[in-house]
Design a protein around this motif. Structure first.
Motif, PDB file in Angstrom:
ATOM      1  N   PRO A 117       0.836  -1.201   0.000  1.00  0.00           N
ATOM      2  CA  PRO A 117       0.000   0.000   0.000  1.00  0.00           C
ATOM      3  C   PRO A 117       0.873   1.254   0.000  1.00  0.00           C
ATOM      4  CG  PRO A 117      -0.822  -1.596   1.577  1.00  0.00           C
ATOM      5  CD  PRO A 117       0.514  -2.098   1.105  1.00  0.00           C
ATOM      6  N   VAL A 118       0.486   2.251  -0.785  1.00  0.00           N
ATOM      7  CA  VAL A 118       1.288   3.475  -0.900  1.00  0.00           C
ATOM      8  C   VAL A 118       0.616   4.665  -0.212  1.00  0.00           C
ATOM      9  CG1 VAL A 118       2.513   2.756  -2.968  1.00  0.00           C
ATOM     10  CG2 VAL A 118       0.350   3.989  -3.184  1.00  0.00           C
ATOM     11  N   PHE A 119      -0.550   4.442   0.387  1.00  0.00           N
ATOM     12  CA  PHE A 119      -1.183   5.462   1.220  1.00  0.00           C
ATOM     13  C   PHE A 119      -1.822   4.719   2.380  1.00  0.00           C
ATOM     14  CE2 PHE A 119      -4.311   4.149  -1.892  1.00  0.00           C
ATOM     15  CZ  PHE A 119      -5.419   3.890  -1.121  1.00  0.00           C
ATOM     16  N   PHE A 120      -2.065   5.422   3.463  1.00  0.00           N
ATOM     17  CA  PHE A 120      -2.661   4.769   4.625  1.00  0.00           C
ATOM     18  C   PHE A 120      -3.930   5.477   5.077  1.00  0.00           C
ATOM     19  CE2 PHE A 120      -3.005   3.421   9.061  1.00  0.00           C
ATOM     20  CZ  PHE A 120      -2.927   2.055   8.891  1.00  0.00           C
ATOM     21  N   ARG A 121      -3.896   6.784   5.087  1.00  0.00           N
ATOM     22  CA  ARG A 121      -5.059   7.558   5.525  1.00  0.00           C
ATOM     23  C   ARG A 121      -5.803   8.080   4.305  1.00  0.00           C
ATOM     24  NH1 ARG A 121      -0.946   8.331   8.896  1.00  0.00           N
ATOM     25  NH2 ARG A 121      -1.303   7.945  11.099  1.00  0.00           N
ATOM     26  N   SER A 122      -7.071   7.746   4.237  1.00  0.00           N
ATOM     27  CA  SER A 122      -7.892   8.224   3.137  1.00  0.00           C
ATOM     28  C   SER A 122      -9.320   8.363   3.624  1.00  0.00           C
ATOM     29  CB  SER A 122      -7.839   7.248   1.961  1.00  0.00           C
ATOM     30  OG  SER A 122      -8.711   7.679   0.943  1.00  0.00           O
ATOM     31  N   ASP A 123      -9.970   9.427   3.223  1.00  0.00           N
ATOM     32  CA  ASP A 123     -11.383   9.615   3.557  1.00  0.00           C
ATOM     33  C   ASP A 123     -12.282   8.851   2.592  1.00  0.00           C
ATOM     34  OD1 ASP A 123     -10.688  11.276   5.637  1.00  0.00           O
ATOM     35  OD2 ASP A 123     -10.848  13.097   4.428  1.00  0.00           O
ATOM     36  N   ASP A 124     -11.699   8.348   1.519  1.00  0.00           N
ATOM     37  CA  ASP A 124     -12.453   7.634   0.499  1.00  0.00           C
ATOM     38  C   ASP A 124     -12.477   6.146   0.839  1.00  0.00           C
ATOM     39  OD1 ASP A 124     -13.587   6.507  -1.744  1.00  0.00           O
ATOM     40  OD2 ASP A 124     -12.106   7.323  -3.151  1.00  0.00           O
ATOM     41  N   GLU A 125     -13.624   5.646   1.259  1.00  0.00           N
ATOM     42  CA  GLU A 125     -13.718   4.234   1.646  1.00  0.00           C
ATOM     43  C   GLU A 125     -13.563   3.286   0.458  1.00  0.00           C
ATOM     44  OE1 GLU A 125     -18.439   3.131   1.625  1.00  0.00           O
ATOM     45  OE2 GLU A 125     -17.582   3.841   3.498  1.00  0.00           O
ATOM     46  N   ASP A 126     -13.601   3.820  -0.747  1.00  0.00           N
ATOM     47  CA  ASP A 126     -13.382   2.998  -1.935  1.00  0.00           C
ATOM     48  C   ASP A 126     -11.936   3.061  -2.427  1.00  0.00           C
ATOM     49  OD1 ASP A 126     -15.985   1.983  -2.124  1.00  0.00           O
ATOM     50  OD2 ASP A 126     -16.679   3.828  -3.064  1.00  0.00           O
ATOM     51  N   ALA A 127     -11.057   3.686  -1.653  1.00  0.00           N
ATOM     52  CA  ALA A 127      -9.634   3.744  -2.000  1.00  0.00           C
ATOM     53  C   ALA A 127      -8.988   2.442  -1.511  1.00  0.00           C
ATOM     54  CB  ALA A 127      -8.982   4.964  -1.361  1.00  0.00           C
ATOM     55  N   LEU A 128      -9.198   1.380  -2.261  1.00  0.00           N
ATOM     56  CA  LEU A 128      -8.781   0.039  -1.846  1.00  0.00           C
ATOM     57  C   LEU A 128      -7.405  -0.308  -2.400  1.00  0.00           C
ATOM     58  CD1 LEU A 128     -12.179  -1.726  -2.532  1.00  0.00           C
ATOM     59  CD2 LEU A 128     -11.288  -0.968  -0.323  1.00  0.00           C
ATOM     60  N   TYR A 129      -6.657  -1.111  -1.645  1.00  0.00           N
ATOM     61  CA  TYR A 129      -5.356  -1.605  -2.111  1.00  0.00           C
ATOM     62  C   TYR A 129      -5.563  -2.758  -3.090  1.00  0.00           C
ATOM     63  CZ  TYR A 129      -4.111   0.651   2.312  1.00  0.00           C
ATOM     64  OH  TYR A 129      -3.986   1.519   3.364  1.00  0.00           O
ATOM     65  N   TRP A 130      -6.462  -3.679  -2.693  1.00  0.00           N
ATOM     66  CA  TRP A 130      -6.796  -4.799  -3.558  1.00  0.00           C
ATOM     67  C   TRP A 130      -8.191  -5.302  -3.206  1.00  0.00           C
ATOM     68  CZ3 TRP A 130      -7.784  -9.191  -0.761  1.00  0.00           C
ATOM     69  CH2 TRP A 130      -7.087  -9.393   0.439  1.00  0.00           C
ATOM     70  N   THR A 131      -8.801  -5.990  -4.166  1.00  0.00           N
ATOM     71  CA  THR A 131     -10.089  -6.653  -3.930  1.00  0.00           C
ATOM     72  C   THR A 131      -9.986  -8.099  -4.410  1.00  0.00           C
ATOM     73  OG1 THR A 131     -11.006  -6.003  -6.080  1.00  0.00           O
ATOM     74  CG2 THR A 131     -11.457  -4.546  -4.200  1.00  0.00           C
ATOM     75  N   LEU A 132     -10.797  -8.937  -3.817  1.00  0.00           N
ATOM     76  CA  LEU A 132     -10.885 -10.332  -4.234  1.00  0.00           C
ATOM     77  C   LEU A 132     -12.356 -10.676  -4.348  1.00  0.00           C
ATOM     78  CD1 LEU A 132      -9.500 -13.073  -4.799  1.00  0.00           C
ATOM     79  CD2 LEU A 132      -9.724 -13.549  -2.345  1.00  0.00           C
ATOM     80  N   ARG A 133     -12.810 -10.904  -5.603  1.00  0.00           N
ATOM     81  CA  ARG A 133     -14.189 -11.337  -5.820  1.00  0.00           C
ATOM     82  C   ARG A 133     -14.246 -12.836  -5.611  1.00  0.00           C
ATOM     83  NH1 ARG A 133     -16.481 -11.478 -11.523  1.00  0.00           N
ATOM     84  NH2 ARG A 133     -15.327 -13.403 -11.399  1.00  0.00           N
ATOM     85  N   LEU A 134     -15.120 -13.256  -4.713  1.00  0.00           N
ATOM     86  CA  LEU A 134     -15.275 -14.663  -4.365  1.00  0.00           C
ATOM     87  C   LEU A 134     -16.311 -15.322  -5.270  1.00  0.00           C
ATOM     88  CD1 LEU A 134     -15.393 -14.091  -0.507  1.00  0.00           C
ATOM     89  CD2 LEU A 134     -13.414 -14.817  -1.875  1.00  0.00           C
ATOM     90  N   PRO A 135     -16.358 -16.657  -5.322  1.00  0.00           N
ATOM     91  CA  PRO A 135     -17.375 -17.331  -6.132  1.00  0.00           C
ATOM     92  C   PRO A 135     -18.805 -16.972  -5.717  1.00  0.00           C
ATOM     93  CG  PRO A 135     -15.661 -18.876  -5.545  1.00  0.00           C
ATOM     94  CD  PRO A 135     -15.389 -17.605  -4.771  1.00  0.00           C
ATOM     95  N   THR A 136     -18.992 -16.497  -4.495  1.00  0.00           N
ATOM     96  CA  THR A 136     -20.313 -16.067  -4.023  1.00  0.00           C
ATOM     97  C   THR A 136     -20.703 -14.711  -4.609  1.00  0.00           C
ATOM     98  OG1 THR A 136     -19.358 -14.922  -2.132  1.00  0.00           O
ATOM     99  CG2 THR A 136     -20.003 -17.235  -1.811  1.00  0.00           C
ATOM    100  N   ARG A 137     -19.796 -14.091  -5.368  1.00  0.00           N
ATOM    101  CA  ARG A 137     -19.917 -12.751  -5.945  1.00  0.00           C
ATOM    102  C   ARG A 137     -19.661 -11.648  -4.916  1.00  0.00           C
ATOM    103  NH1 ARG A 137     -23.767 -15.150  -9.733  1.00  0.00           N
ATOM    104  NH2 ARG A 137     -22.844 -14.892 -11.792  1.00  0.00           N
ATOM    105  N   HIS A 138     -19.468 -12.021  -3.654  1.00  0.00           N
ATOM    106  CA  HIS A 138     -19.093 -11.021  -2.655  1.00  0.00           C
ATOM    107  C   HIS A 138     -17.656 -10.592  -2.920  1.00  0.00           C
ATOM    108  CE1 HIS A 138     -22.751 -12.239  -0.655  1.00  0.00           C
ATOM    109  NE2 HIS A 138     -22.606 -11.213   0.160  1.00  0.00           N
ATOM    110  N   LEU A 139     -17.320  -9.420  -2.437  1.00  0.00           N
ATOM    111  CA  LEU A 139     -16.006  -8.838  -2.675  1.00  0.00           C
ATOM    112  C   LEU A 139     -15.333  -8.577  -1.335  1.00  0.00           C
ATOM    113  CD1 LEU A 139     -14.705  -7.725  -5.378  1.00  0.00           C
ATOM    114  CD2 LEU A 139     -15.387  -5.477  -4.568  1.00  0.00           C
TER     115      LEU A 139
END
Length: 160
Positions: A117-139
């Motif tokens: 990660p290259v930032f730590f504090r962000s007011d944007d809750e969608d400022a994600l480092y990575w996501t993993l979509r599961l077979p359940t379609r949840h992220l």
């Protein structure tokens, strides 16, 4: 593109590891590099036609081989996709996530993919480092900061 709603927020990294654990043993079917610089790793998963998809959004990642670094996020584009192709067909054998920073290492049969990660504090809750979509379609979403989340799709359509 599927939109997601956050249903769970946590800083319990042990729980995040447990969420990812079923993916261990899955082979990489494809690795993609988007025009915006995001790295996508697609996994075949047993019993699911959908599979899992890891997207790395942070600008700092590196793929290490046993004896050399194969690629890093800021390398010139020529040859980068070929180097990333070395992950295809390899099985995920483990995931290490650091509690305070969410630095993440995905260990494959012969290579590792490290996410910094290259930032730590962000007011944007969608400022994600990575996501993993599961077979359940949840992220599963890592970041910002030391938090991670589970998100559910708002629409029935999967994001490819």
């Amino acid at each position: 593109m599927t939109r997601y709603a956050k249903v769970h927020d946590s800083e319990d990294v042990a729980e995040l590891r447990r969420q990812i654990e079923p993916l261990v043993g899955s082979p990489v079917s494809r690795v993609l590099l988007s025009e915006g610089g995001s790295l996508g790793v697609h996994f075949d998963t047993v019993g699911s036609a959908l599979g899992c998809r890891l997207w790395i959004y942070t600008v700092a990642w590196r793929v290490d081989g046993r004896d050399a670094v194969l690629a890093a996020s800021q390398d010139p584009s020529e040859g980068l996709e070929e180097a990333l192709g070395a992950l295809e067909g390899q099985r995920l054998v483990g995931v290490d996530i650091k509690s305070l920073s969410l630095d993440t290492t995905f260990t494959f049969t012969e290579h590792t993919l490290r996410v910094f990660p290259v930032f730590f504090r962000s007011d944007d809750e969608d400022a994600l480092y990575w996501t993993l979509r599961l077979p359940t379609r949840h992220l599963l979403g890592a970041g910002p900061g030391a938090s991670w989340s589970v998100r559910r799709p708002l629409s029935a359509k999967a994001d490819g």
